[in-house]
Design a protein around this motif. Structure first.
Motif, PDB file in Angstrom:
ATOM      1  N   CYS A 218      29.706  50.930  71.974  1.00 42.29           N
ATOM      2  CA  CYS A 218      29.697  50.030  73.135  1.00 42.29           C
ATOM      3  C   CYS A 218      28.277  49.538  73.344  1.00 42.29           C
ATOM      4  CB  CYS A 218      30.187  50.774  74.379  1.00 42.29           C
ATOM      5  SG  CYS A 218      30.046  49.822  75.918  1.00 42.29           S
ATOM      6  N   LYS A 219      28.101  48.225  73.409  1.00 40.71           N
ATOM      7  CA  LYS A 219      26.777  47.655  73.656  1.00 40.71           C
ATOM      8  C   LYS A 219      26.458  47.793  75.138  1.00 40.71           C
ATOM      9  CE  LYS A 219      25.551  43.974  71.415  1.00 40.71           C
ATOM     10  NZ  LYS A 219      25.419  42.545  70.977  1.00 40.71           N
ATOM     11  N   VAL A 220      25.291  48.361  75.443  1.00 44.82           N
ATOM     12  CA  VAL A 220      24.882  48.623  76.826  1.00 44.82           C
ATOM     13  C   VAL A 220      23.573  47.902  77.133  1.00 44.82           C
ATOM     14  CG1 VAL A 220      24.261  50.375  78.527  1.00 44.82           C
ATOM     15  CG2 VAL A 220      26.015  50.879  76.803  1.00 44.82           C
ATOM     16  N   THR A 221      23.548  47.149  78.222  1.00 44.86           N
ATOM     17  CA  THR A 221      22.365  46.413  78.668  1.00 44.86           C
ATOM     18  C   THR A 221      22.081  46.749  80.124  1.00 44.86           C
ATOM     19  OG1 THR A 221      22.930  44.561  77.205  1.00 44.86           O
ATOM     20  CG2 THR A 221      21.346  44.115  78.959  1.00 44.86           C
ATOM     21  N   PHE A 222      20.799  46.873  80.456  1.00 43.76           N
ATOM     22  CA  PHE A 222      20.417  47.078  81.854  1.00 43.76           C
ATOM     23  C   PHE A 222      19.526  45.934  82.301  1.00 43.76           C
ATOM     24  CE2 PHE A 222      21.353  51.475  80.504  1.00 43.76           C
ATOM     25  CZ  PHE A 222      22.297  51.794  81.476  1.00 43.76           C
ATOM     26  N   ARG A 223      19.762  45.464  83.522  1.00 42.61           N
ATOM     27  CA  ARG A 223      19.005  44.338  84.071  1.00 42.61           C
ATOM     28  C   ARG A 223      18.428  44.714  85.434  1.00 42.61           C
ATOM     29  NH1 ARG A 223      23.864  39.952  83.399  1.00 42.61           N
ATOM     30  NH2 ARG A 223      23.753  39.633  81.114  1.00 42.61           N
TER      31      ARG A 223
ATOM     32  N   ALA B  80      39.139  50.881  78.427  1.00 35.06           N
ATOM     33  CA  ALA B  80      38.998  50.758  76.973  1.00 35.06           C
ATOM     34  C   ALA B  80      39.000  49.298  76.542  1.00 35.06           C
ATOM     35  CB  ALA B  80      40.122  51.514  76.264  1.00 35.06           C
ATOM     36  N   GLY B  81      38.001  48.919  75.755  1.00 32.73           N
ATOM     37  CA  GLY B  81      37.922  47.569  75.211  1.00 32.73           C
ATOM     38  C   GLY B  81      37.493  46.515  76.202  1.00 32.73           C
ATOM     39  N   LEU B  82      37.069  46.912  77.425  1.00 31.48           N
ATOM     40  CA  LEU B  82      36.730  45.936  78.459  1.00 31.48           C
ATOM     41  C   LEU B  82      35.222  45.683  78.550  1.00 31.48           C
ATOM     42  CD1 LEU B  82      39.047  47.004  81.428  1.00 31.48           C
ATOM     43  CD2 LEU B  82      39.566  45.563  79.445  1.00 31.48           C
ATOM     44  N   LYS B  83      34.901  44.516  79.108  1.00 27.99           N
ATOM     45  CA  LYS B  83      33.516  44.191  79.458  1.00 27.99           C
ATOM     46  C   LYS B  83      33.338  44.579  80.918  1.00 27.99           C
ATOM     47  CE  LYS B  83      30.184  40.360  79.587  1.00 27.99           C
ATOM     48  NZ  LYS B  83      29.997  38.892  79.379  1.00 27.99           N
TER      49      LYS B  83
ATOM     50  N   ILE C 140      26.359  56.218  85.399  1.00 26.24           N
ATOM     51  CA  ILE C 140      27.726  55.693  85.408  1.00 26.24           C
ATOM     52  C   ILE C 140      27.927  54.724  84.244  1.00 26.24           C
ATOM     53  CG2 ILE C 140      29.303  54.145  86.643  1.00 26.24           C
ATOM     54  CD1 ILE C 140      29.428  56.868  87.802  1.00 26.24           C
ATOM     55  N   SER C 141      26.980  53.812  84.046  1.00 26.41           N
ATOM     56  CA  SER C 141      27.081  52.824  82.959  1.00 26.41           C
ATOM     57  C   SER C 141      27.241  53.520  81.612  1.00 26.41           C
ATOM     58  CB  SER C 141      25.837  51.935  82.920  1.00 26.41           C
ATOM     59  OG  SER C 141      25.645  51.262  84.137  1.00 26.41           O
ATOM     60  N   LEU C 142      26.397  54.510  81.359  1.00 25.94           N
ATOM     61  CA  LEU C 142      26.452  55.222  80.079  1.00 25.94           C
ATOM     62  C   LEU C 142      27.717  56.066  79.980  1.00 25.94           C
ATOM     63  CD1 LEU C 142      22.691  56.249  79.808  1.00 25.94           C
ATOM     64  CD2 LEU C 142      23.873  54.460  78.525  1.00 25.94           C
ATOM     65  N   GLY C 143      28.183  56.587  81.124  1.00 19.25           N
ATOM     66  CA  GLY C 143      29.425  57.354  81.115  1.00 19.25           C
ATOM     67  C   GLY C 143      30.623  56.493  80.755  1.00 19.25           C
ATOM     68  N   VAL C 144      30.634  55.260  81.266  1.00 22.36           N
ATOM     69  CA  VAL C 144      31.717  54.330  80.921  1.00 22.36           C
ATOM     70  C   VAL C 144      31.697  54.024  79.428  1.00 22.36           C
ATOM     71  CG1 VAL C 144      32.505  51.943  81.215  1.00 22.36           C
ATOM     72  CG2 VAL C 144      31.859  53.292  83.214  1.00 22.36           C
TER      73      VAL C 144
ATOM     74  N   ARG D 266      30.367  55.912  76.996  1.00 22.07           N
ATOM     75  CA  ARG D 266      30.606  57.101  76.171  1.00 22.07           C
ATOM     76  C   ARG D 266      32.008  57.662  76.301  1.00 22.07           C
ATOM     77  NH1 ARG D 266      26.854  61.884  76.867  1.00 22.07           N
ATOM     78  NH2 ARG D 266      27.683  62.386  74.805  1.00 22.07           N
ATOM     79  N   HIS D 267      32.533  57.679  77.533  1.00 24.84           N
ATOM     80  CA  HIS D 267      33.773  58.429  77.778  1.00 24.84           C
ATOM     81  C   HIS D 267      35.015  57.572  78.018  1.00 24.84           C
ATOM     82  CE1 HIS D 267      31.366  62.062  77.977  1.00 24.84           C
ATOM     83  NE2 HIS D 267      30.604  61.521  78.910  1.00 24.84           N
ATOM     84  N   LEU D 268      34.832  56.307  78.417  1.00 23.73           N
ATOM     85  CA  LEU D 268      36.007  55.505  78.781  1.00 23.73           C
ATOM     86  C   LEU D 268      36.264  54.336  77.824  1.00 23.73           C
ATOM     87  CD1 LEU D 268      35.805  55.514  82.685  1.00 23.73           C
ATOM     88  CD2 LEU D 268      37.015  57.067  81.142  1.00 23.73           C
ATOM     89  N   GLY D 269      35.511  54.257  76.740  1.00 26.59           N
ATOM     90  CA  GLY D 269      35.840  53.321  75.663  1.00 26.59           C
ATOM     91  C   GLY D 269      35.607  51.850  75.922  1.00 26.59           C
ATOM     92  N   ALA D 270      34.735  51.501  76.883  1.00 26.52           N
ATOM     93  CA  ALA D 270      34.439  50.077  77.116  1.00 26.52           C
ATOM     94  C   ALA D 270      33.777  49.482  75.874  1.00 26.52           C
ATOM     95  CB  ALA D 270      33.510  49.929  78.320  1.00 26.52           C
TER      96      ALA D 270
END
Length: 367
Positions: free
Chosen positions: A179-184, A104-107, A118-122, A124-128
């Motif tokens: 949560c802002k999500v970026t893919f590279r 939660a709250g982490l980068k 996994i990225s989207l799960g983090v 949506r579900h784990l509050g990053a």
């Protein structure tokens, strides 16, 4: 899940079910590929150049002979019974062990993100608060971006909002936050530490590496694994956590015949997966937990998850413009002023010298 530059991806299957080849989750670049990738592997994730792979491998759904990735990795891994949007069992196991607010709250960095599950799960579900997924396979990154955008648009439609247009988009969490999500599309082993526009070192509070190590090992050997772990250490903030799900050695033996190059690399591996923990501890990590494999999914994917932390009482990152202290030489001692290329050259030279000594010992009459 496994690796360099612009966001663009196609789904890769991760891991095989019984009787099927195990897909790599976006981890390492093919030996013959133009990109020297090893850590951007499809990160749940991993991929490897499979030139010379047998024809029977190519018959499996979604298998890419060029880089060893699978488009339908999560289909293999989770099975037909998995519900769309449900949290990956590995994230559930992580939350059960460390607490539901562990990210939660982490980068967070997801190495070998594959199609982004996994990225989207983090997010949506784990509050990053921020998630970056990297994978060496551009087509997988394109798929991850499409999955993210579909999720964002679905949430926007439900809320009566408008579509967002940017490289990074905010995903709404189940708790109501965002949560802002970026893919590279990039290889983690070769990616720059400093990023524009600030050119400050890009650091993370948590780094995930699910089912990527085997594919890096296949392409880069022991040197690639050491480089991966040292880079993870360097990119974590003090107190940050590293979540690792390595494939077992038995999985290596099953897949070593994908190509002659892989077979040769596997024959020279000395640092087997069971030695990873000791190496991580030797470069400064501290052990936090070992999580039993989730019971869900095919038997071949039931792998233990290791959690390590970077000690909180480490020297802070230097001001912009100064060479960052590097813990890339192992032993927990920072080496200042070295460029990444210089560090990599030292590592490669050391590996070559070690092999040379081994040959001398085996030679008749050698001392």
């Amino acid at each position: 899940r496994g690796p360099a530059a612009t966001p663009t991806a196609r789904p890769e299957a991760k891991g095989p079910s019984a009787g099927q080849p195990e897909p790599r989750p976006g981890a390492a670049a093919p030996a013959a590929a133009t990109t020297a990738g090893a850590a951007g592997a499809s990160g749940g994730n991993g991929k490897v150049a499979a030139s010379g792979a047998s024809a029977r491998q190519g018959k499996h759904d979604g298998y890419n002979q060029r880089n060893g990735s699978y488009q339908n990795y999560y289909g293999y891994r989770r099975g037909a019974a998995a519900k769309p949007g449900a949290m990956d069992p590995r994230l559930g196991a992580l939350a059960a062990e460390l607490g539901k607010d562990c990210l939660a709250g982490l980068k967070v960095l997801d190495i070998g993100c594959n199609t982004g599950e996994i990225s989207l799960g983090v997010a949506r579900h784990l509050g990053a608060r921020r998630v970056i997924g990297c994978d060496i396979d551009e087509s997988l990154v394109e798929a991850a971006i499409s999955n993210r955008d579909a999720l964002v648009e679905s949430s926007a439609s439900a809320a009566g909002g408008s579509k967002a247009s940017s490289a990074s988009k905010s995903v709404t969490s189940t708790g109501g936050g965002s949560c802002k999500v970026t893919f590279r599309a990039e290889d983690f082993l070769e990616s720059p530490l400093q990023r524009p526009p600030s050119d400050e070192p890009e650091l993370f509070e948590a780094i995930l590496c699910f089912s990527v190590t085997k594919w890096i090992h296949f392409v880069k050997g022991d040197a690639g694994i050491r480089k991966l772990f040292k880079r993870v250490f360097k990119r974590l903030t003090p107190g940050g956590i590293f979540v690792l799900e390595p494939q077992e050695w038995s999985s290596y033996k099953k897949k070593r015949h994908l190509s002659p190059a892989i077979r040769q690399t596997v024959a020279g591996i000395e640092m087997r997966p069971e030695a990873f923990d000791d190496f991580l501890l030797s470069i400064g990590f501290e052990r936090k937990a070992t999580i039993a494999p989730p019971a869900a999914g095919p038997q071949g994917f039931r792998r233990s998850i290791r959690v390590f932390t970077k000690p909180a009482a480490l020297q802070a990152a230097p001001p912009s413009g100064e060479a960052p202290a590097a813990l890339e030489s192992g032993g927990g001692k920072p080496t200042k002023g070295k460029t990444r290329r210089a560090e990599d050259a030292e590592e490669e030279a050391g590996g070559a010298e070690k092999k040379k000594r081994a040959k001398v010992k085996k030679a008749p009459g050698g001392s």
